[in-house]
Design a protein around this motif. Structure first.
Motif, short mmCIF file in Angstrom:
data_model
loop_
_atom_site.label_atom_id
_atom_site.label_comp_id
_atom_site.label_asym_id
_atom_site.label_seq_id
_atom_site.Cartn_x
_atom_site.Cartn_y
_atom_site.Cartn_z
N UNK A 229 -28.21 18.46 0.35
CA UNK A 229 -28.72 17.42 -0.54
C UNK A 229 -27.60 16.71 -1.28
N UNK A 230 -26.52 17.42 -1.61
CA UNK A 230 -25.44 16.74 -2.30
C UNK A 230 -24.78 15.70 -1.40
N UNK A 231 -24.73 15.96 -0.08
CA UNK A 231 -24.18 14.98 0.85
C UNK A 231 -25.11 13.77 0.95
N UNK A 232 -26.42 14.01 0.94
CA UNK A 232 -27.39 12.91 0.95
C UNK A 232 -27.18 12.03 -0.27
N UNK A 233 -26.98 12.65 -1.43
CA UNK A 233 -26.75 11.86 -2.65
C UNK A 233 -25.42 11.12 -2.58
N UNK A 234 -24.37 11.81 -2.12
CA UNK A 234 -23.05 11.17 -2.02
C UNK A 234 -23.10 9.93 -1.13
N UNK A 235 -23.89 10.01 -0.06
CA UNK A 235 -23.98 8.89 0.88
C UNK A 235 -24.88 7.78 0.38
N UNK A 236 -25.52 7.97 -0.78
CA UNK A 236 -26.41 6.96 -1.33
C UNK A 236 -27.69 6.82 -0.52
N UNK A 237 -28.13 7.92 0.12
CA UNK A 237 -29.27 7.87 1.03
C UNK A 237 -30.46 8.66 0.52
N UNK A 238 -30.49 8.99 -0.76
CA UNK A 238 -31.57 9.83 -1.28
C UNK A 238 -32.94 9.20 -1.05
N UNK A 239 -33.08 7.92 -1.31
CA UNK A 239 -34.39 7.27 -1.17
C UNK A 239 -34.78 7.10 0.29
N UNK A 240 -33.93 6.50 1.16
CA UNK A 240 -34.37 6.34 2.55
C UNK A 240 -34.55 7.65 3.30
N UNK A 241 -33.67 8.63 3.08
CA UNK A 241 -33.83 9.91 3.76
C UNK A 241 -35.01 10.69 3.17
N UNK A 242 -35.17 10.61 1.85
CA UNK A 242 -36.31 11.26 1.24
C UNK A 242 -37.62 10.71 1.78
N UNK A 243 -37.69 9.40 1.94
CA UNK A 243 -38.89 8.79 2.51
C UNK A 243 -39.10 9.23 3.96
N UNK B 266 -43.55 22.32 2.31
CA UNK B 266 -42.53 22.23 1.26
C UNK B 266 -41.36 21.37 1.74
N UNK B 267 -40.92 20.47 0.86
CA UNK B 267 -39.83 19.56 1.19
C UNK B 267 -38.78 19.63 0.09
N UNK B 268 -37.51 19.76 0.49
CA UNK B 268 -36.41 19.71 -0.48
C UNK B 268 -36.10 18.25 -0.80
N UNK B 269 -35.94 17.95 -2.09
CA UNK B 269 -35.74 16.58 -2.54
C UNK B 269 -34.37 16.46 -3.20
N UNK B 270 -33.59 15.45 -2.82
CA UNK B 270 -32.27 15.23 -3.41
C UNK B 270 -32.40 14.97 -4.91
N UNK B 271 -31.45 15.46 -5.71
CA UNK B 271 -31.55 15.34 -7.17
C UNK B 271 -31.79 13.91 -7.66
N UNK B 272 -31.11 12.93 -7.08
CA UNK B 272 -31.27 11.57 -7.57
C UNK B 272 -32.66 11.01 -7.27
N UNK B 273 -33.29 11.49 -6.21
CA UNK B 273 -34.64 11.01 -5.90
C UNK B 273 -35.68 11.57 -6.86
#
Length: 444
Positions: free
Chosen positions: A271-285, A311-318
């Motif tokens: 999840x930290x890599x998802x946040x670093x890449x700025x992809x929290x919203x599109x990947x979360x969706x 159950x789904x893990x959600x990136x912190x920024x999302x």
């Protein structure tokens, strides 16, 4: 103060051709009239040298060390949680805190060292005549101690901590290749980032492998973006079973992604890599959409218990993003499911994100979306959050579970009636099969 913070005394010899900054309070440079240069004035907020002045002082330090065949150290100091201070108390308190940190750093330095404000909440120390890496690290430890003393700023009781990166040149570096400030700052910043990533309030000595880690992480971000755009993401599922009946009562959706290279087990997307890449919203969706779509197909076949949940893990920024609630409303409606079939694994929110996180979680709680606090015990572990946030269960960090397992008087490290589990994806009264084995070992 005496030069006892980790270096070696500067040779006692006259220096005729160099202009030495005498400092004023916080070590400000006082150039002579013939050398006044607007960019080299002290930083207005802290009184410390700014970046232009740091360049000048660094060149002087390198020249002196080269002349004497000595080594030098560069330290990058970044305050931990400074953005939280600005969010919670306002920028005026943040400014005063920076001034306080600058004063402490200036007081901790040796007479031959330069302390400068680098950018935002980051400071730099250039330290000539440091005999070894051990001594440079001792200096970093002393700085951490000085910064950690509690302080009161505009009636706010605060306690600073910092992450420090340390890099030390060898005498050969100063004699030969002439290290550049940019190179040393880059290396020290990498070490500082490693310290911050590992929880802060610590120092790290630069190691060349840190450069390799940055390259790999940058490539991973690019690969993750490409996987999202080129249909390279896949959801895999692991059952969560009832301990009494052995029947699967829910499942955990795990995001994996394809990477270029040989055919190997594809990694989970951290999840930290998802946040670093700025992809929290599109990947979360993407994850929510596919998990709910798959679940709706299984429900249509009537092969699942009535209250089966994914159950789904959600990136912190999302978790703190205003788009989250509307996204879940839209996707559950699209797939004809109740929000109650969804469980979210979240990490403990930062102080800055707490307000928006709390608002989102309360709205989701009203929709019967259940939330578990993941990896509890790895961070701040603020027990007050358990009363404040609508959390249904905890998932304990592996290190905390291991500590409980070594305590003869401690309860089992598995799932309790209160919904406290180990680090596996579990619900109250249930466990993942892989966790069963680990839990059995702990009880043995």
């Amino acid at each position: 103060m005496d030069d006892v913070t980790g270096g070696q005394d500067e040779p006692k010899r006259p220096v005729v051709s160099r202009r030495r900054g005498l400092g004023k309070g916080l070590g400000a440079i006082l150039p002579g009239p013939e050398t006044v240069d607007e960019p080299s004035r002290p930083d207005e907020l802290t009184g410390l040298p700014n970046r232009a002045a740091l360049d000048e002082q660094f060149d002087e330090a390198v020249a002196r060390c080269r002349e004497d065949g000595a080594s030098m150290a560069v330290l990058v100091v970044a305050l931990d949680g400074f953005s939280d201070v600005n969010e919670l108390y306002g920028h005026s308190v943040g400014d005063n805190l920076l001034h306080d940190a600058a004063a402490r750093l200036s007081a901790a330095r040796r007479r031959s060292d330069t302390v400068a404000r680098f950018a935002g909440d980051e400071f730099v120390l250039v330290c000539p005549y440091v005999a070894s890496s051990d001594l440079a690290c001792q200096m970093a430890g002393r700085i951490l101690e000085d910064l950690s003393r509690p302080t009161t700023v505009d009636k706010a009781e605060l306690q600073l901590s910092a992450s420090i990166g340390v890099v030390v040149t060898s005498p050969g570096d100063t004699l030969g290749g002439t290290p550049t400030l940019e190179t040393l700052l880059g290396d020290a910043s990498l070490a500082m980032r490693r310290a911050k990533d590992e929880g802060g309030a610590s120092w790290k000595l630069f190691d060349p492998s840190m450069r390799e880690d940055v390259v790999v992480r940058s490539q991973n971000r690019q690969d993750l973006r490409a996987a999202l755009e080129e249909d390279g993401l896949v959801l895999e599922y692991e059952d969560i079973v009832d301990l009494d009946t052995g029947v699967a009562i829910s499942e955990s959706a795990i995001l994996v992604w394809s990477q270029p290279g040989p055919e190997v087990d594809q990694p989970q997307a951290p999840l930290d890599l998802v946040d670093e890449a700025g992809l929290a919203v599109p990947i979360g969706r993407w994850v929510l959409d596919h998990a709910l779509s798959d679940l709706s197909v299984r429900h249509a076949g009537s092969s699942l218990p009535a209250h089966f949940r994914v159950w789904v893990k959600v990136a912190p920024s999302l978790v703190a993003d205003p788009a989250l609630v509307a996204m879940i409303d839209e996707l559950t409606t699209t797939h004809g499911l109740s929000p109650s079939v969804l469980g979210l694994d979240i990490r403990e929110p930062s102080a800055a994100a707490l307000a928006s996180t709390e608002s989102n979680l309360r709205e989701l709680h009203e929709r019967d979306v259940v939330v578990a606090l993941d990896d509890f015990g790895a961070g701040q572990s603020n027990l007050g959050l358990l009363q404040r946030l609508p959390i249904s269960s905890l998932k304990l960090a592996p290190d905390l579970v291991a500590a409980l397992g070594h305590d003869a008087g401690a309860p089992d490290a598995g799932v309790s009636d209160a919904g406290v589990s180990d680090g596996a994806d579990t619900e109250p009264g249930a466990t993942h099969p892989a966790a069963l084995e680990a839990d059995t070992d702990a009880r043995a």
